[in-house]
Design an enzyme around this catalytic site. Structure first.
Site, short mmCIF file in Angstrom:
data_model
loop_
_atom_site.label_atom_id
_atom_site.label_comp_id
_atom_site.label_asym_id
_atom_site.label_seq_id
_atom_site.Cartn_x
_atom_site.Cartn_y
_atom_site.Cartn_z
N LYS A 1 0.86 -1.18 0.00
CA LYS A 1 0.00 0.00 0.00
C LYS A 1 0.90 1.23 0.00
O LYS A 1 1.43 1.63 1.03
CB LYS A 1 -0.93 0.05 1.21
CG LYS A 1 -1.88 1.25 1.14
CD LYS A 1 -2.64 1.51 2.42
CE LYS A 1 -3.54 2.73 2.23
NZ LYS A 1 -2.79 3.98 1.92
N GLY B 1 -4.43 0.60 5.53
CA GLY B 1 -3.20 0.25 6.24
C GLY B 1 -3.51 -0.50 7.52
O GLY B 1 -2.85 -1.50 7.85
N GLU C 1 10.40 1.56 10.35
CA GLU C 1 11.44 2.56 10.07
C GLU C 1 10.76 3.90 10.19
O GLU C 1 9.92 4.27 9.37
CB GLU C 1 12.04 2.33 8.68
CG GLU C 1 13.36 3.05 8.48
CD GLU C 1 13.19 4.49 8.02
OE1 GLU C 1 13.33 5.38 8.88
OE2 GLU C 1 12.90 4.71 6.85
N CYS D 1 13.95 11.21 6.36
CA CYS D 1 13.99 10.91 7.79
C CYS D 1 15.41 10.84 8.32
O CYS D 1 15.65 11.07 9.50
CB CYS D 1 13.25 9.62 8.09
SG CYS D 1 13.83 8.21 7.14
N GLU E 1 10.46 16.27 14.55
CA GLU E 1 10.77 16.13 13.13
C GLU E 1 9.91 17.10 12.32
O GLU E 1 8.68 17.06 12.39
CB GLU E 1 10.53 14.69 12.68
CG GLU E 1 11.00 14.41 11.27
CD GLU E 1 10.89 12.94 10.91
OE1 GLU E 1 11.84 12.40 10.32
OE2 GLU E 1 9.85 12.32 11.23
#
Length: 488
Positions: free
Chosen positions: A183, A221, A259, A293, A392
């Site tokens: 996906k 998901g 991750e 990232c 982030e």
């Protein structure tokens, strides 16, 4: 410009290119904000069919056991994708906003070529290990250790480096003998849709081994994570979503690879070339508009050299312009969407509220009236406890922070919920080694060394994830271990 890649509005389910049950959804170019086409809108029914197909292909075919056939199929896929490289490049620049220069490496050509690494690994890997003879409880026994595929893999991928991340899951998962349901992110569906078309029409990969379901419905998901027919979930994305993936997958105790996010530190020691190192830090955080990232977004510099470091980073960043990703010299393209630009801009406003100073950038470029562009931005005057130093941002934003000595630099680098990547620059090998040993992160670049490679494991400590992707370690994430004991 309107791209019309063939079968862009198709899912790949059980070896067939089929329309999405939900119709289609719109795909936009982040550099122009123009509608460039549509992609298939998959539904829960489509996902159910994809999972069922993957389950059948794993349980009822020889895919998992025929190592030579899998190697051949992966090489076929690599060759077939190479024949579509210019079409893939055009799609990647248009829907990802990726600078075209990056498509020569990690945004396209590198991940495709890496398929050969996985094919070679199939043929060289020790699928069986002889543990020899023993007599547990007095019974003479011969033991063998077998490595086998986990089963059905659910792969959920983001939009920032779609080919790299899609193939970092497809390659090792298929090489290990698994079947897969992918996906991809709704922002970048065509990158996956064209790969699906190539798999269906130009390879011998059996029906059901690879399934691709594009959709704007994020519940698909969750469906992958909760379905008991799925044996492993491999997810790349935000730490917040990773927590949800892990919790949902726990309902059926399936294996999970995560991750996740990063807030990596770029540490410049006082014996380094301050100007050179800080210029590299400024440049790297602007690559692909900072949407990586593993990019180092905290620049840690010695307090005694702070003004020199600030001047060097500021000058380097001021020289980088956000621009058209289709232009050969562009390093910093747009961010992916209006929503992402608003997120970045909210952090820039927060930096000022927290007492920081925007040294360079901080706005939208004057020469781009359309497109989701953000100027490369350097923030000073904040310590590591500020939110812009802790969270982030995923934009071309660098925070410069002074430290007092090498151990203080280590402390600041580790004062983060993340531990994904980082850099260390210095002249004294012993001091560099001390910092490398002290920083808790999954990858570290020393004086510009490149850690990205198909044979090198990638992943993080702490809230940057669980497990490793790429390399032998990444391959073995997709394997189970079976001990077979027989009389001897």
């Amino acid at each position: 410009m309107t791209l019309r890649p063939a079968d862009s509005s198709a899912l790949l389910v059980d070896g067939k290119l089929v329309p999405g049950s939900g119709g289609t959804f719109e795909v936009f170019n982040p550099a122009t904000e123009e509608l460039i086409g549509r992609a298939a809108e998959g539904t829960t029914a489509d996902m159910d069919a994809a999972i069922a197909a993957a389950r059948r292909a794993f349980d009822e075919t020889e895919w998992a056991r025929d190592h030579g056939f899998r190697a051949r199929c992966l090489r076929q896929l690599c060759d077939a994708l190479q024949s579509h490289i210019e079409e893939l490049r055009e799609i990647t620049v248009a829907e990802v906003g990726a600078p075209v220069m990056l498509t020569n490496g990690p945004q396209l050509e590198g991940p495709i070529e890496d398929l050969r690494y996985w094919a070679d690994l199939i043929e060289t890997y020790s699928w069986e290990q002889d543990l020899g003879h023993a007599s547990p409880m007095g019974i003479p026994t011969h033991r063998r250790l077998l490595k086998e595929a986990v089963g059905v893999v659910g792969a959920i991928t983001p939009w920032n480096f779609p080919h790299q991340i899609n193939f970092a899951k497809l390659g090792p998962a298929l090489a290990a003998g698994n079947t897969i349901v992918l996906k991809p992110a709704p922002d970048t569906p065509w990158c996956a849709a064209l790969v699906a078309k190539v798999i269906a029409e130009e390879t011998e990969i059996p029906a059901g081994v690879v399934n691709v379901v594009t959709s704007t419905d994020h519940s698909l998901g969750a469906q992958l994570c909760s379905d008991p027919r799925v044996d492993l979930v491999s997810f790349t994305g935000s730490t917040a979503t990773g927590r949800t993936v892990m919790a949902t997958a726990a309902q059926t105790l399936k294996k999970v690879f995560l991750e996740l996010g990063g807030k990596s530190a770029f540490i410049v020691l006082d014996d380094a070339d301050i100007k050179g190192a800080c210029s590299v830090a400024a440049f790297s955080v602007c690559v692909h508009a900072g949407q990586g990232c593993a990019l180092s977004t905290r620049l840690l510099v010695p307090r005694a050299r702070y003004e020199d470091a600030l001047a060097a980073a500021s000058a380097a960043m001021a020289g980088i312009r956000a621009g058209d990703p289709s232009a050969r010299g562009t390093v910093c393209g747009p961010v992916i969407s209006a929503r992402q630009r608003a997120r970045v801009e909210s952090y820039l406003a927060l930096a000022v509220e927290e007492g920081g100073t925007i040294v360079t950038g901080g706005g939208r470029p004057d020469d781009h009236q359309s497109g989701f562009f953000v100027e490369p931005t350097l923030i000073a005057g904040l310590d590591n406890s500020s939110r812009v130093a802790q969270e982030e941002i995923f934009g071309p934003v660098l925070v410069i922070i002074p430290y007092d000595n090498d151990d203080d630099a280590i402390r600041i680098a580790n004062d983060s919920p993340y531990g994904l990547s980082g850099s260390v620059w210095g002249a004294d090998p012993d001091r560099v080694a001390h910092v490398v040993a002290g920083v808790r992160t999954g990858t570290l670049s020393v004086n510009g060394g490149v850690w990205y490679s198909a044979d090198a494991p990638f992943g993080g400590y702490k809230q940057s994830g669980i497990g490793r992707e790429m390399g032998l370690a990444g391959f073995e994430e997709y394997l189970e271990t079976k001990l077979v004991a027989s009389p001897s």
